[in-house]
Design a protein around this motif. Structure first.
Motif, PDB file in Angstrom:
ATOM      1  N   PHE A  96       0.849  -1.183   0.000  1.00  0.00           N
ATOM      2  CA  PHE A  96       0.000   0.000   0.000  1.00  0.00           C
ATOM      3  C   PHE A  96       0.888   1.236   0.000  1.00  0.00           C
ATOM      4  CE2 PHE A  96       0.404  -0.920   4.577  1.00  0.00           C
ATOM      5  CZ  PHE A  96       0.754   0.322   5.095  1.00  0.00           C
ATOM      6  N   SER A  97       0.304   2.331  -0.411  1.00  0.00           N
ATOM      7  CA  SER A  97       0.972   3.619  -0.308  1.00  0.00           C
ATOM      8  C   SER A  97      -0.030   4.622   0.229  1.00  0.00           C
ATOM      9  CB  SER A  97       1.533   4.074  -1.656  1.00  0.00           C
ATOM     10  OG  SER A  97       0.491   4.298  -2.572  1.00  0.00           O
ATOM     11  N   THR A  98       0.449   5.520   1.045  1.00  0.00           N
ATOM     12  CA  THR A  98      -0.383   6.568   1.617  1.00  0.00           C
ATOM     13  C   THR A  98       0.524   7.738   1.977  1.00  0.00           C
ATOM     14  OG1 THR A  98      -2.082   7.049   3.276  1.00  0.00           O
ATOM     15  CG2 THR A  98      -0.268   5.608   3.974  1.00  0.00           C
ATOM     16  N   THR A  99      -0.008   8.641   2.773  1.00  0.00           N
ATOM     17  CA  THR A  99       0.750   9.812   3.185  1.00  0.00           C
ATOM     18  C   THR A  99       0.658   9.956   4.694  1.00  0.00           C
ATOM     19  OG1 THR A  99       0.139  10.874   1.114  1.00  0.00           O
ATOM     20  CG2 THR A  99       1.041  12.288   2.807  1.00  0.00           C
ATOM     21  N   ILE A 100       1.777  10.244   5.332  1.00  0.00           N
ATOM     22  CA  ILE A 100       1.797  10.542   6.761  1.00  0.00           C
ATOM     23  C   ILE A 100       1.510  12.029   6.898  1.00  0.00           C
ATOM     24  CG2 ILE A 100       3.259  10.706   8.809  1.00  0.00           C
ATOM     25  CD1 ILE A 100       4.717   8.195   7.824  1.00  0.00           C
ATOM     26  N   MET A 101       0.498  12.327   7.697  1.00  0.00           N
ATOM     27  CA  MET A 101       0.066  13.711   7.889  1.00  0.00           C
ATOM     28  C   MET A 101       0.632  14.243   9.205  1.00  0.00           C
ATOM     29  SD  MET A 101      -1.763  13.791   5.167  1.00  0.00           S
ATOM     30  CE  MET A 101      -2.630  15.323   5.279  1.00  0.00           C
ATOM     31  N   THR A 102       1.158  15.462   9.179  1.00  0.00           N
ATOM     32  CA  THR A 102       1.611  16.120  10.399  1.00  0.00           C
ATOM     33  C   THR A 102       0.986  17.506  10.453  1.00  0.00           C
ATOM     34  OG1 THR A 102       3.595  16.973   9.297  1.00  0.00           O
ATOM     35  CG2 THR A 102       3.815  14.883  10.466  1.00  0.00           C
ATOM     36  N   ILE A 103       0.638  17.942  11.641  1.00  0.00           N
ATOM     37  CA  ILE A 103       0.042  19.263  11.807  1.00  0.00           C
ATOM     38  C   ILE A 103       1.124  20.330  11.617  1.00  0.00           C
ATOM     39  CG2 ILE A 103      -1.173  20.828  13.388  1.00  0.00           C
ATOM     40  CD1 ILE A 103      -2.845  18.457  12.471  1.00  0.00           C
ATOM     41  N   GLY A 104       0.924  21.191  10.642  1.00  0.00           N
ATOM     42  CA  GLY A 104       1.848  22.296  10.407  1.00  0.00           C
ATOM     43  C   GLY A 104       3.149  21.914   9.724  1.00  0.00           C
ATOM     44  N   GLY A 105       3.356  20.642   9.448  1.00  0.00           N
ATOM     45  CA  GLY A 105       4.592  20.209   8.804  1.00  0.00           C
ATOM     46  C   GLY A 105       4.303  19.612   7.435  1.00  0.00           C
ATOM     47  N   PRO A 106       5.339  19.197   6.743  1.00  0.00           N
ATOM     48  CA  PRO A 106       5.131  18.600   5.417  1.00  0.00           C
ATOM     49  C   PRO A 106       4.494  17.218   5.524  1.00  0.00           C
ATOM     50  CG  PRO A 106       7.431  18.473   6.042  1.00  0.00           C
ATOM     51  CD  PRO A 106       6.745  19.257   7.119  1.00  0.00           C
ATOM     52  N   LYS A 107       3.881  16.774   4.443  1.00  0.00           N
ATOM     53  CA  LYS A 107       3.320  15.422   4.365  1.00  0.00           C
ATOM     54  C   LYS A 107       4.412  14.503   3.835  1.00  0.00           C
ATOM     55  CE  LYS A 107      -0.014  16.392   1.524  1.00  0.00           C
ATOM     56  NZ  LYS A 107      -1.218  16.295   0.699  1.00  0.00           N
ATOM     57  N   GLN A 108       4.509  13.298   4.385  1.00  0.00           N
ATOM     58  CA  GLN A 108       5.533  12.344   3.985  1.00  0.00           C
ATOM     59  C   GLN A 108       4.888  11.159   3.279  1.00  0.00           C
ATOM     60  OE1 GLN A 108       9.176  12.145   4.314  1.00  0.00           O
ATOM     61  NE2 GLN A 108       8.559  10.607   2.825  1.00  0.00           N
ATOM     62  N   PRO A 109       5.148  10.962   1.979  1.00  0.00           N
ATOM     63  CA  PRO A 109       4.657   9.752   1.318  1.00  0.00           C
ATOM     64  C   PRO A 109       5.317   8.519   1.938  1.00  0.00           C
ATOM     65  CG  PRO A 109       5.397  11.369  -0.297  1.00  0.00           C
ATOM     66  CD  PRO A 109       5.857  11.849   1.049  1.00  0.00           C
ATOM     67  N   VAL A 110       4.575   7.412   1.984  1.00  0.00           N
ATOM     68  CA  VAL A 110       5.108   6.168   2.521  1.00  0.00           C
ATOM     69  C   VAL A 110       4.568   5.007   1.687  1.00  0.00           C
ATOM     70  CG1 VAL A 110       3.268   5.995   4.265  1.00  0.00           C
ATOM     71  CG2 VAL A 110       5.378   4.716   4.584  1.00  0.00           C
ATOM     72  N   PHE A 111       5.436   4.042   1.426  1.00  0.00           N
ATOM     73  CA  PHE A 111       5.079   2.809   0.727  1.00  0.00           C
ATOM     74  C   PHE A 111       5.363   1.661   1.675  1.00  0.00           C
ATOM     75  CE2 PHE A 111       6.316   5.891  -2.415  1.00  0.00           C
ATOM     76  CZ  PHE A 111       5.331   5.778  -3.391  1.00  0.00           C
ATOM     77  N   CYS A 112       4.516   0.660   1.650  1.00  0.00           N
ATOM     78  CA  CYS A 112       4.714  -0.508   2.500  1.00  0.00           C
ATOM     79  C   CYS A 112       4.533  -1.759   1.653  1.00  0.00           C
ATOM     80  CB  CYS A 112       3.708  -0.506   3.645  1.00  0.00           C
ATOM     81  SG  CYS A 112       3.862  -1.939   4.723  1.00  0.00           S
ATOM     82  N   ILE A 113       5.458  -2.687   1.788  1.00  0.00           N
ATOM     83  CA  ILE A 113       5.383  -3.985   1.125  1.00  0.00           C
ATOM     84  C   ILE A 113       5.581  -5.025   2.212  1.00  0.00           C
ATOM     85  CG2 ILE A 113       6.396  -5.492  -0.629  1.00  0.00           C
ATOM     86  CD1 ILE A 113       7.627  -2.861  -1.829  1.00  0.00           C
ATOM     87  N   GLY A 114       4.726  -6.057   2.225  1.00  0.00           N
ATOM     88  CA  GLY A 114       4.857  -7.048   3.279  1.00  0.00           C
ATOM     89  C   GLY A 114       4.210  -8.368   2.934  1.00  0.00           C
ATOM     90  N   GLU A 115       4.350  -9.300   3.866  1.00  0.00           N
ATOM     91  CA  GLU A 115       3.723 -10.609   3.719  1.00  0.00           C
ATOM     92  C   GLU A 115       3.444 -11.179   5.095  1.00  0.00           C
ATOM     93  OE1 GLU A 115       6.259 -13.354   1.702  1.00  0.00           O
ATOM     94  OE2 GLU A 115       7.772 -13.314   3.253  1.00  0.00           O
ATOM     95  N   SER A 116       2.410 -12.022   5.143  1.00  0.00           N
ATOM     96  CA  SER A 116       2.081 -12.701   6.390  1.00  0.00           C
ATOM     97  C   SER A 116       2.330 -14.189   6.225  1.00  0.00           C
ATOM     98  CB  SER A 116       0.622 -12.439   6.768  1.00  0.00           C
ATOM     99  OG  SER A 116      -0.259 -12.910   5.769  1.00  0.00           O
ATOM    100  N   THR A 117       2.788 -14.815   7.295  1.00  0.00           N
ATOM    101  CA  THR A 117       3.061 -16.252   7.287  1.00  0.00           C
ATOM    102  C   THR A 117       2.616 -16.854   8.611  1.00  0.00           C
ATOM    103  OG1 THR A 117       5.294 -15.884   8.134  1.00  0.00           O
ATOM    104  CG2 THR A 117       5.063 -16.068   5.747  1.00  0.00           C
ATOM    105  N   GLY A 118       2.310 -18.146   8.576  1.00  0.00           N
ATOM    106  CA  GLY A 118       1.993 -18.872   9.795  1.00  0.00           C
ATOM    107  C   GLY A 118       0.690 -18.486  10.461  1.00  0.00           C
ATOM    108  N   VAL A 119      -0.278 -18.002   9.694  1.00  0.00           N
ATOM    109  CA  VAL A 119      -1.526 -17.532  10.282  1.00  0.00           C
ATOM    110  C   VAL A 119      -2.614 -18.600  10.320  1.00  0.00           C
ATOM    111  CG1 VAL A 119      -1.070 -15.143   9.632  1.00  0.00           C
ATOM    112  CG2 VAL A 119      -2.373 -16.598   8.091  1.00  0.00           C
TER     113      VAL A 119
END
Length: 148
Positions: A96-119
């Motif tokens: 997924f990709s989204t944006t980290i929001m901060t009050i009064g500061g810049p927005k930081q894009p973020v990407f996440c890649i992952g996997e689940s195992t043993g569930v």
């Protein structure tokens, strides 16, 4: 972008399966900060790297899912929570990709890649992945906070 896939086939690229010269960590570092993370479905805690915790506005590198996503753009939080819920119930690969929001500061894009195992068993398994933070920020939609 929100994607999740159930996985049953072995990975095409296992650690160490690519020749060293095919992996260029310096190229990645030129464009973004990357850091691995893990989640333990037995206790519901995520263990983040120091930079990832800082960029998510967290004081500690260990946190729950709701604390992790509370800084994400409000319109994306539900989608991210659904991805983690699906990954916790079935072995999956996701991104997924989204944006980290901060009050009064810049927005930081973020990407996440992952996997689940043993569930397969209730309250077991783990989720592992990597966060990628591009080396740029976006202007904040909020006015800077004044200090008195």
């Amino acid at each position: 972008m929100f994607k999740i896939l159930k996985t049953t086939a072995p990975l095409n690229y296992l650690p160490g399966s690519l020749p060293f010269d095919a992996i260029e960590p310096d190229s990645l570092a030129q464009y973004c900060v990357s850091e691995p993370w893990t989640g333990d479905m037995g206790n519901g805690l995520f263990r983040l790297g120091e930079r990832t915790a800082y960029l998510h506005g967290l004081a500690r590198s260990e946190c729950g899912l709701l604390n992790l996503v509370k800084c994400y753009e409000a319109t994306d939080r539900t989608n991210v929570l659904e991805i983690f819920e699906q990954a916790a119930t079935s072995c999956s690969s996701f991104c997924f990709s989204t944006t980290i929001m901060t009050i009064g500061g810049p927005k930081q894009p973020v990407f996440c890649i992952g996997e689940s195992t043993g569930v397969e068993q209730k309250y077991s398994g783990k989720i592992t992945g990597v966060f990628l933070f591009p080396n740029f920020q976006l202007p904040s939609p909020f006015p800077p906070m004044s200090r008195q």
